[in-house]
Design a protein around this motif. Structure first.
Motif, mmCIF file in Angstrom:
data_model
loop_
_atom_site.group_PDB
_atom_site.id
_atom_site.type_symbol
_atom_site.label_atom_id
_atom_site.label_comp_id
_atom_site.label_asym_id
_atom_site.label_seq_id
_atom_site.Cartn_x
_atom_site.Cartn_y
_atom_site.Cartn_z
ATOM 1 N N ALA A 2 15.982 6.763 27.210
ATOM 2 C CA ALA A 2 16.446 6.276 25.912
ATOM 3 C C ALA A 2 17.819 5.644 26.093
ATOM 4 O O ALA A 2 18.523 5.905 27.063
ATOM 5 N N THR A 3 18.183 4.810 25.140
ATOM 6 C CA THR A 3 19.483 4.154 25.140
ATOM 7 C C THR A 3 20.266 4.671 23.942
ATOM 8 O O THR A 3 19.716 4.799 22.854
ATOM 9 N N THR A 4 21.542 4.950 24.145
ATOM 10 C CA THR A 4 22.379 5.480 23.078
ATOM 11 C C THR A 4 23.467 4.478 22.706
ATOM 12 O O THR A 4 24.053 3.843 23.567
ATOM 13 N N ASN A 6 27.064 4.293 20.586
ATOM 14 C CA ASN A 6 28.180 5.007 19.955
ATOM 15 C C ASN A 6 29.184 3.956 19.519
ATOM 16 O O ASN A 6 29.850 3.361 20.352
ATOM 17 N N MET A 104 14.374 4.758 16.507
ATOM 18 C CA MET A 104 15.825 4.674 16.476
ATOM 19 C C MET A 104 16.336 5.628 15.408
ATOM 20 O O MET A 104 16.057 5.440 14.228
ATOM 21 N N LYS A 105 17.030 6.654 15.856
ATOM 22 C CA LYS A 105 17.528 7.668 14.931
ATOM 23 C C LYS A 105 18.957 8.028 15.296
ATOM 24 O O LYS A 105 19.343 7.949 16.459
ATOM 25 N N GLY A 106 19.711 8.449 14.273
ATOM 26 C CA GLY A 106 21.070 8.857 14.542
ATOM 27 C C GLY A 106 21.800 9.288 13.298
ATOM 28 O O GLY A 106 21.193 9.675 12.303
ATOM 29 N N LYS A 122 26.223 6.888 15.638
ATOM 30 C CA LYS A 122 25.555 7.261 16.886
ATOM 31 C C LYS A 122 24.062 7.081 16.681
ATOM 32 O O LYS A 122 23.492 7.631 15.737
ATOM 33 N N THR A 124 20.193 6.749 18.870
ATOM 34 C CA THR A 124 19.404 6.823 20.089
ATOM 35 C C THR A 124 18.186 5.941 19.904
ATOM 36 O O THR A 124 17.478 6.050 18.898
ATOM 37 N N LYS A 126 14.608 4.540 21.505
ATOM 38 C CA LYS A 126 13.546 4.832 22.466
ATOM 39 C C LYS A 126 12.399 3.860 22.225
ATOM 40 O O LYS A 126 11.866 3.772 21.127
ATOM 41 N N GLU A 137 15.076 -1.727 24.863
ATOM 42 C CA GLU A 137 16.086 -0.817 24.315
ATOM 43 C C GLU A 137 17.472 -1.438 24.406
ATOM 44 O O GLU A 137 18.245 -1.398 23.440
ATOM 45 N N ALA A 141 19.805 -2.359 21.298
ATOM 46 C CA ALA A 141 21.141 -1.761 21.240
ATOM 47 C C ALA A 141 22.203 -2.834 21.023
ATOM 48 O O ALA A 141 23.111 -2.676 20.204
#
Length: 165
Positions: A2-4, A6, A104-106, A122, A124, A126, A137, A141
């Motif tokens: 997954a890609t995050t 921030n 995509m959740k955060g 934030k 994440t 997937k 991803e 992002a």
């Protein structure tokens, strides 16, 4: 994998109440969509318990999307951003691209830091597509980070009374 994302978005000299009000202002969200040259947009804000639910739907063209991704997304990228603001300063986020694989959740949190207010987002991302998932991803992002920074730029001008649509 997954890609995050921030992102810390700063609103100089603002109050928490001012920045929190932006998050649930349909006119502000329409201005953000216009600034980003969205093909279309729609915002709905509804009461939800002690907070508010924001549904921000918009679509972007694919003129700047790499060719490998254009085959997957088509002529436009529709995005649905849902925000459940459980308090004026905290939201749970879910971002979807209808009809496309991915999750995509955060969260988004607004807080005072010295003389400034920051919104910390934030997410994440997937995407479950063999071989291409990581590339997609990264693409998503980048698009979402750019959208958040654009919203911040509009918000700073909006709060200063300098926004002109």
């Amino acid at each position: 994998m997954a890609t995050t994302i921030n992102e810390t978005l700063t609103y100089p000299g603002a109050t928490v109440a001012q920045v929190a009000a932006l998050a649930t202002d349909p006119d502000f969200r329409a201005a953000v969509a216009s600034y980003q040259h969205a093909l279309r947009s729609e915002v709905t804000v509804t009461p939800a318990g002690n907070g508010q639910h924001v549904r921000f739907e918009y679509a972007h063209g694919t003129d700047r999307v790499p060719s490998f991704a254009k085959k997957l997304v088509g002529d436009e990228i529709p995005i649905i951003q849902e925000e459940s603001w459980t308090t004026p300063t905290h939201a749970d986020l879910v971002v979807t691209i209808p009809g496309k694989p991915g999750d995509m959740k955060g969260t988004a949190d607004i807080e005072q830091r010295g003389d400034d207010v920051v919104q910390v987002v934030k997410l994440t991302i997937k995407v479950s597509i063999p071989l291409l998932g990581g590339k997609i991803e990264d693409l998503i992002a980048g698009l979402l980070s750019k959208a958040m920074r654009a919203e911040n730029k509009v918000g700073i001008k909006w709060l200063a009374g300098e926004w002109q649509s």
